[in-house]
Write an enzyme that holds these catalytic residues in place. Structure first.
Site, PDB file in Angstrom:
ATOM      1  N   HIS A  26       0.886  -1.062   0.061  1.00  0.00           N
ATOM      2  CA  HIS A  26       0.082   0.158  -0.008  1.00  0.00           C
ATOM      3  C   HIS A  26       1.205   1.209   0.108  1.00  0.00           C
ATOM      4  O   HIS A  26       0.572   2.062  -0.704  1.00  0.00           O
ATOM      5  CB  HIS A  26      -0.717   0.018   1.297  1.00  0.00           C
ATOM      6  N   CYS A 131     -15.887 -14.868  -3.992  1.00  0.00           N
ATOM      7  CA  CYS A 131     -14.782 -14.655  -2.972  1.00  0.00           C
ATOM      8  C   CYS A 131     -14.773 -13.514  -2.173  1.00  0.00           C
ATOM      9  O   CYS A 131     -14.617 -12.360  -2.721  1.00  0.00           O
ATOM     10  CB  CYS A 131     -13.367 -14.963  -3.540  1.00  0.00           C
ATOM     11  N   CYS A 134     -11.446 -11.289  -1.991  1.00  0.00           N
ATOM     12  CA  CYS A 134     -11.347 -10.184  -3.323  1.00  0.00           C
ATOM     13  C   CYS A 134     -12.474  -9.177  -3.367  1.00  0.00           C
ATOM     14  O   CYS A 134     -12.409  -8.576  -4.340  1.00  0.00           O
ATOM     15  CB  CYS A 134     -10.705 -10.732  -4.459  1.00  0.00           C
ATOM     16  N   HIS A 151      -6.883 -15.969  -2.022  1.00  0.00           N
ATOM     17  CA  HIS A 151      -7.115 -15.766  -0.615  1.00  0.00           C
ATOM     18  C   HIS A 151      -7.106 -17.025  -0.066  1.00  0.00           C
ATOM     19  O   HIS A 151      -7.594 -17.240   1.461  1.00  0.00           O
ATOM     20  CB  HIS A 151      -8.228 -15.050  -0.413  1.00  0.00           C
TER      21      HIS A 151
HETATM   22  N1  MSP Z   1     -10.132  -1.689  -2.211  1.00  0.00           N
HETATM   23  C1  MSP Z   1      -9.589  -2.364  -3.550  1.00  0.00           C
HETATM   24  C2  MSP Z   1      -9.348  -1.200  -4.347  1.00  0.00           C
HETATM   25  C3  MSP Z   1     -10.517  -0.101  -4.892  1.00  0.00           C
HETATM   26  S1  MSP Z   1      -9.975   1.048  -5.746  1.00  0.00           S
HETATM   27  C4  MSP Z   1     -11.317   1.740  -6.411  1.00  0.00           C
HETATM   28  C5  MSP Z   1      -8.272  -3.133  -3.066  1.00  0.00           C
HETATM   29  N2  MSP Z   1      -7.750  -2.574  -2.161  1.00  0.00           N
HETATM   30  S2  MSP Z   1      -6.419  -3.461  -1.413  1.00  0.00           S
HETATM   31  O1  MSP Z   1      -5.861  -2.877  -0.253  1.00  0.00           O
HETATM   32  O2  MSP Z   1      -6.235  -4.771  -1.748  1.00  0.00           O
HETATM   33  O3  MSP Z   1      -5.202  -2.735  -2.426  1.00  0.00           O
HETATM   34  C6  MSP Z   1      -4.726  -3.183  -3.417  1.00  0.00           C
HETATM   35  C7  MSP Z   1      -3.997  -2.308  -3.881  1.00  0.00           C
HETATM   36  O4  MSP Z   1      -2.602  -2.148  -3.023  1.00  0.00           O
HETATM   37  C8  MSP Z   1      -3.076  -2.548  -5.188  1.00  0.00           C
HETATM   38  O5  MSP Z   1      -3.441  -2.591  -6.415  1.00  0.00           O
HETATM   39  C9  MSP Z   1      -1.585  -2.066  -4.961  1.00  0.00           C
HETATM   40  O6  MSP Z   1      -1.773  -0.819  -5.294  1.00  0.00           O
HETATM   41  C10 MSP Z   1      -1.412  -2.033  -3.550  1.00  0.00           C
HETATM   42  N3  MSP Z   1      -0.748  -3.544  -3.096  1.00  0.00           N
HETATM   43  C11 MSP Z   1      -1.075  -4.333  -2.260  1.00  0.00           C
HETATM   44  N4  MSP Z   1      -0.226  -5.574  -2.161  1.00  0.00           N
HETATM   45  C12 MSP Z   1       0.820  -5.204  -3.126  1.00  0.00           C
HETATM   46  C13 MSP Z   1       2.141  -5.860  -3.198  1.00  0.00           C
HETATM   47  N5  MSP Z   1       2.373  -6.925  -2.737  1.00  0.00           N
HETATM   48  N6  MSP Z   1       2.876  -5.201  -3.972  1.00  0.00           N
HETATM   49  C14 MSP Z   1       2.603  -4.050  -4.600  1.00  0.00           C
HETATM   50  N7  MSP Z   1       1.475  -3.476  -4.322  1.00  0.00           N
HETATM   51  C15 MSP Z   1       0.463  -3.930  -3.583  1.00  0.00           C
HETATM   52  O7  MSP Z   1      -7.991  -3.636  -4.258  1.00  0.00           O
END
Ligand code: MSP
Length: 501
Positions: A26, A131, A134, A151
């Site tokens: 994040h 799921c 996700c 997951h």
């Molecule tokens: N809530 C949804 C997004 C909604 S946007 C309208 C979501 N949230 S999440 O908390 O799972 O965040 C996903 C995002 O977090 C990824 O697209 C990326 O930006 C970041 N990442 C989460 N894990 C990551 C890694 N291991 N490596 C790089 N970025 C990662 O999906």
């Protein structure tokens, strides 16, 4: 650089789920947004940088229930942790949106009403898998041993009434937009991935509401249903844009996991209500930790708060973007971080600043002397080249390339010291010494401005030592060689990056 009109530049990150505390993935996307925002600010754009949290849905409700607290109380807590973390890393967002914000809830309701008025919504029944990890509808073919591979959980089997969005109607429009880059998807490999998805199969209508999920925004014309969490979440970008007429977004940042939502469903929803699609989407890769996937069960998830107990925030900010290209996958390791700190930060950048300022103190009482004719073998084209690459690479989000150009200039400046040996000049050639020291302190000024988007504390720290305030800046002035004034009194200060064992 030429003067230009002030352009709006609206950058977004995904809004993060609050089922758990923030991790380094994040942080990575949000830092990229901050670096990009600072770059666009520096070139004179009117930037709006949006980030926030995604708070509705079955997954969040489930975690809150397990903790025995109300979902809103739980999301308040976790959302505050994200906010606090961004502040610790000096991430300057213009709005932190939460899907529980009241303006968002009403924009979502309006959006849905418009979709319905335009006849892109109908009621049906959703039968299939879901799921919760996700928050996505799944096909049996996407499972491994009956479980969602991301997951590791068995999906819910749903058979419930739901409202559907007529996605397939937008197929050819989406293909055109993406092919001609009106919706620019980068890197190219992701554009091709979306195109082959769109061209490779019949699209299906998308279920956009849930019957038994109470933690969500109600469907405005049917209180027995709540809006599917992804539809609710995507609209956040539009909510934030509304007040200031910022739509369309200039840059949606994210990792590859959520590409289809952003490049298929989201633009189609916008087209359906007669809005423009976003201008561009940039998709970065995934982190591994010491070569393995980051996961809770492996216990290798990196908490960005812990990193700050070991290093100043600038070190992490720059390391993450220097280590590998933005767009590809990359690995994080504490060993590489330490090596980077002692090598490129302590020995190269820190040492350059310390050597130059110490010599200025020792040989000229800390006063910058600018001579009318100043050359002494310093190749100014190296500085101009670095600026050129800096600008081009930041425009294209090639953060690592921008940093490489900065480090090439740092190396050149260190070499220039070694070649000219100012300590010998101090004995024999005072006039040339002044020229050499001016070149060096001036190159440090340039370097600090180049570093500003990546390492704001360090850049400001150096600029302060040079008595240079760039708050009322004009970048093209700042980029001119010789801008550092004659008579400037520098202060030496502590070593920027003391070496560590
Ligand atoms: N809530 C949804 C997004 C909604 S946007 C309208 C979501 N949230 S999440 O908390 O799972 O965040 C996903 C995002 O977090 C990824 O697209 C990326 O930006 C970041 N990442 C989460 N894990 C990551 C890694 N291991 N490596 C790089 N970025 C990662 O999906």
């Amino acid at each position: 650089m030429e003067e230009r009109l002030r352009l709006k530049y609206f950058i977004t990150t995904p809004i993060y789920y609050v089922n758990d505390v923030p991790h380094i993935g994040h942080l990575y996307t949000t830092l990229a947004g901050d670096i990009l925002a600072r770059y666009h600010e520096l070139i004179g754009d009117e930037v709006f940088f949006l980030t926030g949290t995604d708070e509705h849905g079955a997954k969040i409700a489930e975690v809150a229930e397990k903790k025995g607290i109300e979902p809103k109380e739980f999301t308040d807590q976790i959302s505050a942790l994200f906010k606090a973390l961004w502040n610790k890393y000096d991430i300057r967002y213009d709005r932190f949106i939460r899907t529980t914000d009241t303006d968002h809830e009403s924009v979502v309701a309006d959006f849905l009403n418009k979709l319905k008025e335009k006849d892109f919504i109908y009621k049906g029944e959703y039968r299939g898998l879901y799921c919760r990890g996700c928050e996505t509808y799944k096909k049996p073919s996407e499972l491994v041993n009956g479980k969602c591979p991301d997951h590791n959980r068995v999906p819910d089997e749903l058979a419930e009434p739901a409202y559907f969005f007529k996605l397939p109607q937008f197929k050819s429009q989406l293909i055109d937009l993406i092919k001609n880059d009106a919706l620019l998807i980068q890197p190219e490999i992701r554009k091709n991935e979306v195109l082959s998805f769109l061209e490779g199969q019949e699209l299906e209508d998308v279920a956009i509401s849930r019957q038994n999920v109470h933690w969500g925004i109600p469907v405005p014309w049917d209180e027995s249903q709540t809006i599917y969490v992804w539809v609710d979440a995507l609209i956040n970008y539009y909510t934030a844009a509304k007040e200031k007429s910022l739509w369309p977004a200039d840059m949606h940042l994210m990792a590859k996991d959520i590409l289809r939502f952003h490049c298929v469903i989201w633009p189609a929803m916008l087209l359906a209500i007669g809005e423009k699609p976003p201008k561009s989407v940039f998709v970065h890769g995934y982190f591994t930790i010491d070569g393995t996937k980051m996961s809770k069960s492996l216990g290798n998830v990196i908490n960005p708060n812990d990193l700050l107990t070991e290093y100043p925030r600038d070190v992490i900010r720059v390391f993450l973007f220097k280590a590998f290209p933005f767009g590809g996958d990359g690995d994080f390791s504490q060993d590489l971080l330490r090596e980077f700190y002692n090598g490129q930060l302590a020995n190269e950048l820190g040492n350059l600043v310390q050597r130059v300022l110490t010599m200025l103190k020792n040989y000229q009482n800390g006063v910058v002397i600018k001579q009318s004719e100043s050359d002494s073998g310093f190749d100014i084209s190296k500085v101009n080249d670095a600026w050129k690459i800096w600008g081009e690479s930041l425009q294209k989000l090639q953060f690592d390339i921008g940093l490489k150009a900065i480090w090439a200039l740092i190396k050149y400046a260190n070499q220039y010291i070694d070649d000219n040996k100012p300590w010998e000049m101090a004995k024999t050639d005072k006039e040339n010494l002044q020229v050499v020291l001016y070149n060096l302190v001036e190159v440090i000024r340039h370097l600090s401005i180049m570093l500003l988007p990546y390492m704001p504390d360090t850049a400001q720290n150096i600029l302060k030592r040079l008595q240079t305030d760039i708050s009322d800046h004009n970048l093209s002035e700042l980029q001119k060689w010789g801008n550092l004034k004659d008579g400037t009194e520098i202060s030496l200060g502590e070593a920027l990056f003391p070496r560590r064992g």
